[in-house]
Scaffold this motif. Structure first.
Motif, PDB file in Angstrom:
ATOM      1  N   CYS A   1       9.545  -0.857  25.985  1.00  0.00           N
ATOM      2  CA  CYS A   1       7.354  -1.706  25.771  1.00  0.00           C
ATOM      3  C   CYS A   1       7.381  -2.909  25.260  1.00  0.00           C
ATOM      4  O   CYS A   1       8.472  -3.544  25.033  1.00  0.00           O
TER       5      CYS A   1
ATOM      6  N   TYR B   1       3.602  -2.571  28.531  1.00  0.00           N
ATOM      7  CA  TYR B   1       3.221  -1.097  27.578  1.00  0.00           C
ATOM      8  C   TYR B   1       3.456  -0.102  27.803  1.00  0.00           C
ATOM      9  O   TYR B   1       2.133   0.454  28.517  1.00  0.00           O
TER      10      TYR B   1
ATOM     11  N   CYS C   1      -0.870  -1.155  22.121  1.00  0.00           N
ATOM     12  CA  CYS C   1       0.612  -1.873  22.254  1.00  0.00           C
ATOM     13  C   CYS C   1       0.109  -3.522  23.127  1.00  0.00           C
ATOM     14  O   CYS C   1       0.978  -4.725  22.554  1.00  0.00           O
TER      15      CYS C   1
END
Ligand SMILES: [Zn+2]
Length: 144
Positions: free
Chosen positions: A69, A104, A109
Motif C-alpha cells: 500500500c 492504496y 490510506c
C-alpha cells in the motif's frame, strides 16, 4: 592568483556543495527506509522535513512496485490491483482516474497519503535548516 578573500569564497562554495550533496543523499536514504513495513508514526513524521515532494512520489511508486500500500504507515500488501484505469460512477455521472488510487489498499490510506503530500515543503532540501521545522499532521483515523 588567490587572495585570502577568494579562498574564503571558495571554501564557502565547497561547503555549500557538500551540504547539498549530503541533504540529497539523506533524502534518498529516507526514501529507502520508507519502503520497509512497520514504520512508526513518530519516525514517519520526523523524516518528512528532510524529503521533497518528488522523494515522496518515489516512495509511493517504489512501494507500488513491491505491491505494498502506498501509504508508508500501512503495511498491507495489495492482493488484487484493479486492471482498469478508469471507473465510471453512474450515480454522479463522473469518470474517475484510478491511476493513483490503485496504489492504496483503501480510501483512507489514499486520502491520508494525499494529506501528507500537501504538507511536504518544496523548498530545496539543503536550505531546510534555515527555516522552522513544519509541524506535520497525520489524517485522523476517524476520517476513515
Ligand atoms: Zn493501506
Amino acid at each position: 592568483m588567490t587572495t585570502p578573500t577568494n579562498g574564503g569564497l571558495r571554501d564557502q562554495l565547497i561547503a555549500a556543495v557538500l551540504k547539498k550533496r549530503a541533504a540529497i543523499a539523506r533524502a534518498q536514504q529516507i526514501v529507502v527506509s520508507l519502503l520497509e513495513p512497520g514504520i512508526s508514526d513518530e519516525t514517519f513524521l520526523d523524516v518528512l522535513s528532510e524529503i521533497g515532494p518528488h522523494n515522496y512520489a518515489d516512495v509511493i511508486d517504489e512501494r507500488h512496485v513491491y505491491k505494498l500500500c502506498g501509504y508508508p504507515l500501512c503495511s498491507t500488501v495489495l492482493e488484487k490491483i484493479p486492471a482498469q484505469k478508469y471507473q465510471i460512477c453512474a450515480i454522479r455521472n463522473k469518470v474517475y482516474d484510478l491511476t493513483e488510487r490503485k496504489k492504496y489498499c483503501s480510501g483512507y490510506c489514499f486520502r491520508a497519503s494525499e494529506y501528507i503530500k500537501t504538507q511536504i515543503p518544496s523548498t530545496p532540501l539543503w536550505l531546510r535548516d534555515e527555516e522552522p521545522k513544519p509541524n506535520f499532521k497525520l489524517l485522523p483515523l476517524d476520517k476513515k
